[in-house]
Structures are given as C-alpha cells and as structure tokens.
Write an enzyme that holds these catalytic residues in place. Structure first.
Site, PDB file in Angstrom:
ATOM      1  N   LYS A 195       0.809  -1.210   0.000  1.00 32.07           N
ATOM      2  CA  LYS A 195       0.000   0.000   0.000  1.00 32.07           C
ATOM      3  C   LYS A 195       0.851   1.272   0.000  1.00 32.07           C
ATOM      4  CE  LYS A 195      -3.672  -2.298   2.687  1.00 32.07           C
ATOM      5  NZ  LYS A 195      -4.517  -2.683   1.587  1.00 32.07           N
ATOM      6  N   GLU A 213      -3.044   6.191   7.876  1.00 32.89           N
ATOM      7  CA  GLU A 213      -3.820   7.113   7.036  1.00 32.89           C
ATOM      8  C   GLU A 213      -4.725   7.967   7.908  1.00 32.89           C
ATOM      9  OE1 GLU A 213      -6.209   4.835   4.408  1.00 32.89           O
ATOM     10  OE2 GLU A 213      -4.624   4.519   2.940  1.00 32.89           O
ATOM     11  N   HIS A 241     -14.159  -3.556   8.567  1.00 29.75           N
ATOM     12  CA  HIS A 241     -13.502  -3.273   7.292  1.00 29.75           C
ATOM     13  C   HIS A 241     -13.700  -4.390   6.276  1.00 29.75           C
ATOM     14  CE1 HIS A 241     -11.837  -0.220   9.820  1.00 29.75           C
ATOM     15  NE2 HIS A 241     -11.124  -1.090  10.499  1.00 29.75           N
ATOM     16  N   ARG A 257      -6.778  -8.049  -9.240  1.00 26.19           N
ATOM     17  CA  ARG A 257      -7.438  -9.339  -9.455  1.00 26.19           C
ATOM     18  C   ARG A 257      -8.925  -9.091  -9.714  1.00 26.19           C
ATOM     19  NH1 ARG A 257     -10.196  -9.847  -4.568  1.00 26.19           N
ATOM     20  NH2 ARG A 257      -9.152  -8.890  -2.773  1.00 26.19           N
TER      21      ARG A 257
END
Length: 601
Positions: free
Chosen positions: A56, A140, A175, A237
């Site tokens: 990430k 974040e 999440h 994907r």
C-alpha cells in the site's frame, strides 16, 4: 495456496493457462513468475503490476506521482512504535493503521485516541505477519462519513484501458464488505467521469492488463464531489463482488479475462459501455452475529438457496462453493455463498434482495442471514444514505434478538415431536391424534436462546392442534414447508429438524430451537464469570495475562486467531487471575477453558 502443486496439475492435464480466482494466489507475484517459467499463461496482470500495487505504501507513492489523489498519511519508512505514534499525532486523530500488504479487512485498526495507538499497532502488525508474512504498517487519516466506492477497470496487452463504472461497498463491518451494490447511490455523471478517469490513469501508470479494481475512500458528508475522493488501494485481481458490475454492464468479466490473457484486444471501448439497472450482492457467512460476529463452524445439514442461476448473469444469482452436507471448518474463510440480484431500479433490486434472503435457508451452522435481512430493511440504507460507519451506528438494532413468536414456537414444537411425519394411508390417516379418551397430549422441551420452553399441546388428528389455548392447523406441504391456519388466516413457513435442533424460517428471520436433554446436568450459574473459554477453535497468538495479576473488566488478556482474523478475549469482570491455561502458539478447541479468575468473596 500450494502453487507448485497447482502448476504440476496444469502440466499433467495439458492445461495452457491458470485462473487464480480471487484467492490469495491471485495477487502473488512469485506465483505469476512460476506460472510463466513453467510455460503456462497466468490469467491476470503481470507480476510487475502486482508488485507495484501489492504494498500500500509504494502504491500510494506511485499514484501520487501519476496525479491520482491520495489520502494524507505516513507510508511507514521507520516502523519504530514511537515514530509511528508521533506520525499519527501529526496526521491527527482519528487515524487508520493498515498492514501494507493487507486486504480483506485484515491488519486494519481504527484508532481514535493516542492511548489506544500502541495496542492497535501491535495487533495490526501481528495480523499482517500472520496473514501476509509482512508486519509493516502504514497510517492514514481517517475520513469522516467515509464511503467506500471502487471502480472496475480492464486493460489489455495492446495499451487499451477502460473502466466499467463503480461499485459502492460502504456497508462494512470490521472493514470487511457485507453488501455491495452498483451503481453507487447519489452518483452523478461528473463524479463518475472523474473517478473513472482517475482509475484508468492508475491502471495506465503500471501498464495494467486484465481485471482490476481501484478503490477510493470518498467523503460522503456533503454529497459526492469530484474533489472529494482519494485513492486507497488497487486490487490486482477479480473482486469477490464483480457480479454486480457484470449485471449492470451485461458483460462476462471472466470471459474478458480469458480473451485478454489470450492476447486479444478488449472487445469494447469506453464509449460502447452502458449502465443498465441496479444490482446488489450479499455475502452469506457462517458467523454468530449475537456473539459479536464470531466465525461459526458446523455441518451444513440443510442448504436451500433462493431460486436462481449459478455463476451466470440472472435476476437472482447464487455463487457458492459448498453443498449440503459440507462442513464449515475453523481453518478457512467462513463464506457460504454470495447472493446477487439485479433489477430495473434500486428499489426493485432491494426488494428482490430481501425476498431472496428470506428464501435462503441454512441449518446446521449459525449464519448471518437474519442480519443481512435486517440490513436490507434498514431505513438509511433503503434511502441510499450510508457510509462505512452505518453498521457500527445501528449495530444494536440490526443485531437485536427477538424472542421467537407464537407461530414459530408452535411449528417448532410440532416438528420436534414428529407427529406430522407419520406415513399413514387410508381412512385412519386422519385419526393419528385420536385417543379413546380424547385428544393425544404431547409435551416437548426446547431451548430458544437462553430461555427454556416447556410446550404442551393437544393433537386431534388431521393436522389440528391446540397450543397455548389456541387452535392451530399445521399441514406439511413439502419436504421442509408447512402451512399454518390460525384465526382464519394462512401463513407459509419452513422448518428443518436435525438431531439437535429445530430451525424455523419465516419472513426473513431464522428461529433456532435446541432439543433439551432431560438428563443434562445443570450448569453452575456463576461459572461463566470466573473463566474465559475459547469461543471457537483457533490458535493463541498473544497472551498478556499473568497469574496473580489484577485486571479490570474488559481488559484484553488473550488474542485468538481463527479463520485468518484476530479476536481479542477480555476479562469478564474485575478480579485477580488465578490460572493461565493457554500459551502463545497453542491450538485450542471451542469451549476450552483458557484462564480462570479467583472466586469472588
């Protein structure tokens, strides 16, 4: 997960290519390289593209250079806990910690105060290491009123890249996506074009080929805006939720993957793509919602999906990898099936989703079907007013346990006795409840939740009963279907009997009744408060408790990993720890005592 054996199987059978589905190998660049080395074609992006987006932190840096908006944060160059805590303070709470190699909600922690940061970081690092072999994390800024909107992209080996509109995946718990839909509610042409173009640029930046998804975090506090979305990550994907995009575009994404892998150019250009109707996907899991969504296990003794198609576009579509009689084990993901519906409007599709959920019956393992039905009927979701915090805000209402109603209880009692299963023929078939001195009296004891029900009823034959002073007609109309006649009204219900349980399905609700063993010893009423038991089979990954230690109620003591997720077990009350019976690395079974507290005075 055994890539070498899959390659051996492909070579042995003369296969030319390998499709990785959407499991772990679909984003493993080493596996892609191994497939190529074996002279086979990997149906998906290149190893280089996967590596570019697999971490990430590196992906965000790359996207920022490509002009794609990214969320403010810290990309984790120095993983020292003090440095990370300082960076979190600089970004400003609340923040989200993410395992940089993460996905599927694993290795993610929302931290709202500095006091919780260290423990959250340790948990994210452990989960990242356990799931992906990489403990490194990034931080974040947590967007208030966040919506999770992702854009489906496709690229080919000829330089063509298109987007196939967006999916809204804002209904999440821990999440993890619960219900997805396409298109996103409230989406305008302006914002769709801006997000679509950003997604295409992201794919172009890495020379992307095949199916991929660019995920954005969106500020939903004041409507969707072209300057209110930020790149979150790219899934290199096919996504679990790709069927909703297939439904609204009329395209078969796996066919497109095969064509691109075979070297063909994409058969469609951006201007050729149109959006038709609305689609939803609900993920049906074996999980115990009242116990905090713990993954559940068990044998699927009864499995009856809503009428629909499998793995092809249809108004109702069922994608599943299990059959009746299969076992849900603690060693893998607890998903049972995906239920996909498509209708001309959002309201029509949502009504169809509720009907299909009500027609899906599972017995033998606890599921989230009732929770999904409640969510599909939640007023804010019905109005299209949701963000990723909706489930958390409404969790009490969505998971509220209602006592089984009189009709469900009556049907369970009758089914438990088996009186409707008597196979008689001839004139005597209507007299199965007849006795020389009057009606046959039956008694059954069932457990519903924490309540023990002693139910007595009279059986007059011909499917006529008196239960709790009310006359009820109960007729078996199919293998699991029943008709109830009561007070001049008829009701259709379904029930399944197993050795241990009676499960009644009615109007989107699942009522479970356990047969009570009359010889079962009474449980010590206070035992539960003096110990912690394993809520499921799993592996102990962390123990912070020590014998003799004083603890407060709710203090984290043991971390258990099951089905690739961590579950923190906390002190059931204030007290002193008497004995610790679990150590890091132990494999434990459901119900095993892990620690005890000293008895209260």
């Amino acid at each position: 997960l055994l890539g070498d054996k899959i390659i051996q199987a492909a070579l042995a059978t003369g296969a030319q290519a390998i499709h990785p589905g959407y499991g772990f190998l679909s984003e493993n660049p080493d596996f892609v390289d191994a497939v190529g080395t074996a002279g086979l074609v990997f149906i998906g992006p290149t190893a280089k593209a996967i590596r570019a987006m697999g971490l990430k932190d590196a992906a965000k840096d790359l996207m920022e250079k490509a002009g794609v908006p990214v969320v403010p944060g810290y990309l984790g160059g120095d993983q020292d806990a003090k440095v990370m805590a300082k960076e979190a303070a600089r970004i400003g709470y609340p923040v989200m910690i993410k395992a940089r190699a993460g996905g599927g909600g694993k290795g993610m922690r929302l931290v709202e105060t500095p006091a919780d940061f260290d423990q959250a970081l340790e948990g994210a690092q452990r989960e990242g290491q356990a799931s992906f072999g990489d403990p490194l994390c990034l931080i974040e800024k947590y967007i208030q009123s966040p919506r999770h909107i992702e854009v489906q992209v496709f690229g080919d080996s000829h330089g063509n890249v298109v987007h196939l509109f967006e999916r809204d995946c804002s209904l999440q718990r821990r999440h993890q996506k619960v219900i997805e839909e396409a298109p996103a509610p409230g989406m305008t042409d302006e914002v769709r074009n801006a997000m679509g173009q950003a997604a295409v640029e992201a794919a172009r930046a890495i020379g992307y080929q095949g199916a991929g998804t660019v995920e954005f975090i969106v500020d939903g506090s004041n409507g969707l805006r072209s300057d209110g979305f930020w790149f979150m990550e790219m899934n290199t994907r096919l996504q679990v939720e790709h069927p909703v995009s297939e439904a609204i575009t009329g395209l078969d994404f796996v066919e497109l993957q095969l064509r691109v892998a075979a070297g063909e150019p994409l058969p469609v250009a951006q201007d050729d793509l149109t959006l038709t109707g609305h689609a939803f996907e609900a993920r049906i899991y074996a999980e115990d919602v009242p116990r905090g969504f713990l993954p559940a296990t068990g044998v699927l003794q009864h499995l009856d999906f809503a009428q629909g198609a499998s793995f092809v576009r249809a108004d109702t579509r069922i994608d599943s990898g299990v059959r009746q009689g299969d076992e849900i084990s603690p060693w893998y993901d607890p998903m049972i099936a995906k239920l996909i519906v498509h209708g001309p409007t959002r309201a029509a599709a949502l009504g169809q989703l509720r009907r299909a959920l009500a027609e899906t019956h599972v017995a033998g393992s606890v599921t989230n079907l009732e929770f999904l039905y409640a969510l599909a009927d939640e007023p804010d979701f019905v109005a299209g007013q949701m963000d990723t915090t909706l489930i958390g805000r409404r969790i009490d209402d969505l998971t509220a346990q209602q006592a089984a109603n009189a009709d469900a209880t009556a049907l369970a009692a009758v089914v438990a006795t088996g009186v409707l299963d008597v196979q008689e023929t001839g004139p005597w078939s209507q007299l199965s409840g007849w006795r020389n001195w009057g009606a046959a009296d039956e008694h059954v004891r069932l457990l519903s939740g924490e309540e023990t029900l002693d139910i007595a009823f009279s059986h007059y034959g011909g499917g006529v009963f008196t239960i709790a002073g009310t006359e009820v007609g109960i007729t078996k109309t199919g293998e699991t279907s029943y008709r109830l006649d009561k007070d001049g009204a008829q009701k259709q219900m379904n029930a399944v009997a197993t050795d241990a349980d009676i499960t009644v399905f009615a109007a989107g609700r699942t009522h479970r009744f356990s047969r009570v063993d009359p010889l079962m010893a009474a449980q010590d009423a206070g035992a539960g408060s003096d110990s912690i038991t394993a809520p499921m089979p799993g592996s102990v990954t962390h123990v912070s408790a020590k014998a003799g230690q004083s603890v407060d109620k709710g203090a984290p003591l043991i971390v258990l990993e099951a089905m690739k997720m961590e579950h923190t077990l906390r002190a059931p009350r204030d007290g002193v720890l008497a004995e610790i019976m679990a150590a890091q690395g132990d494999q434990v079974v459901d119900g095993q005592v892990l620690l005890t507290l000293e008895p209260e005075e």
